[in-house]
Design a protein around this motif. Structure first.
Motif, PDB file in Angstrom:
ATOM      1  N   ALA A  26       0.735  -1.172  -0.135  1.00  0.00           N
ATOM      2  CA  ALA A  26      -0.042   0.048  -0.061  1.00  0.00           C
ATOM      3  C   ALA A  26       0.992   1.268  -0.046  1.00  0.00           C
ATOM      4  N   GLY A  27       1.898   1.187   0.861  1.00  0.00           N
ATOM      5  CA  GLY A  27       2.902   2.450   0.989  1.00  0.00           C
ATOM      6  C   GLY A  27       3.368   2.700  -0.643  1.00  0.00           C
ATOM      7  N   ALA A  29       2.134   1.871  -3.514  1.00  0.00           N
ATOM      8  CA  ALA A  29       1.017   2.018  -4.436  1.00  0.00           C
ATOM      9  C   ALA A  29       0.740   3.446  -4.189  1.00  0.00           C
ATOM     10  N   ILE A  30       0.578   4.006  -2.913  1.00  0.00           N
ATOM     11  CA  ILE A  30       0.252   5.436  -2.610  1.00  0.00           C
ATOM     12  C   ILE A  30       1.131   6.335  -3.215  1.00  0.00           C
ATOM     13  N   THR A  33       1.221   6.609  -6.962  1.00  0.00           N
ATOM     14  CA  THR A  33      -0.079   7.117  -7.461  1.00  0.00           C
ATOM     15  C   THR A  33       0.141   8.711  -7.197  1.00  0.00           C
ATOM     16  N   ILE A  34       0.299   9.111  -5.809  1.00  0.00           N
ATOM     17  CA  ILE A  34       0.455  10.355  -5.699  1.00  0.00           C
ATOM     18  C   ILE A  34       1.325  11.131  -6.415  1.00  0.00           C
ATOM     19  N   GLY A  56       3.509  11.985  -0.678  1.00  0.00           N
ATOM     20  CA  GLY A  56       3.444  10.503  -0.968  1.00  0.00           C
ATOM     21  C   GLY A  56       4.621   9.745  -0.300  1.00  0.00           C
ATOM     22  N   ILE A  59       3.464   9.388   3.383  1.00  0.00           N
ATOM     23  CA  ILE A  59       2.778   8.364   3.761  1.00  0.00           C
ATOM     24  C   ILE A  59       3.206   7.038   3.581  1.00  0.00           C
ATOM     25  N   CYS A  60       4.291   6.698   2.731  1.00  0.00           N
ATOM     26  CA  CYS A  60       4.901   5.351   2.537  1.00  0.00           C
ATOM     27  C   CYS A  60       5.860   5.287   3.633  1.00  0.00           C
TER      28      CYS A  60
END
Length: 154
Positions: A26-27, A29-30, A33-34, A56, A59-60
């Motif tokens: 998820a990290g 991918a986020i 994406t961002i 981003g 968050i990762c």
């Protein structure tokens, strides 16, 4: 654990594998994406793009911190790595290893009267594995903390 089930070889690392994989995936991918959104939006200034990418990355990083939790048992004791703390315990300091029904993770009762959460063993997505890991750590603590326990086991 019964006498038929051998203790794990030391060093042994206990960690929630599924949760770790989900958090790291998820990290990444986020972040991707961002970052892609920041690069594809033409109306953004370079500073705004940089702030998107930084967000981003932040968050990762947070998700990677959540994924680093583990419990490492070795000859000298147990190292508990939680989200922001890391603590090494001698075997004799561990009085009891608890994973009661409904507990979110293992708790280690310590000789100083305190309790330390060990987030590296948690029954979230893999309940049976967490129970087996808690039993293994409990057995290791019992054998290692008693004088002569290792000789009695072998």
């Amino acid at each position: 654990m019964s006498d038929l089930t051998p203790l794990p070889d030391l060093p042994v690392t206990f960690r929630p594998g599924h949760t770790r994989a989900i958090l790291l995936t998820a990290g990444v991918a986020i972040f991707l994406t961002i970052s892609a959104v920041a690069l594809l939006l033409e109306q953004l200034s370079p500073g705004e793009r940089l702030s998107f990418i930084f967000t981003g990355a932040l968050i990762c990083w947070v998700l990677a911190q959540l994924a680093r939790i583990k419990v490492v048992a070795d000859e000298s004791g147990v190292t508990v790595v939680n989200i922001v703390t890391k603590r090494h315990l001698e075997w004799a300091e561990i009085v009891q290893v608890n994973l009661r029904p409904g507990d979110p993770w293992v708790f280690l009762n310590l000789s100083d009267g305190t309790s330390l959460p060990a987030l590296g063993i948690q029954p979230g997505l893999a309940k049976q594995r967490a129970i087996a890991d808690a039993r293994a750590l409990r057995e290791l603590a019992e054998v290692r903390s008693t004088a002569g326990g290792a000789e009695d086991r072998g």
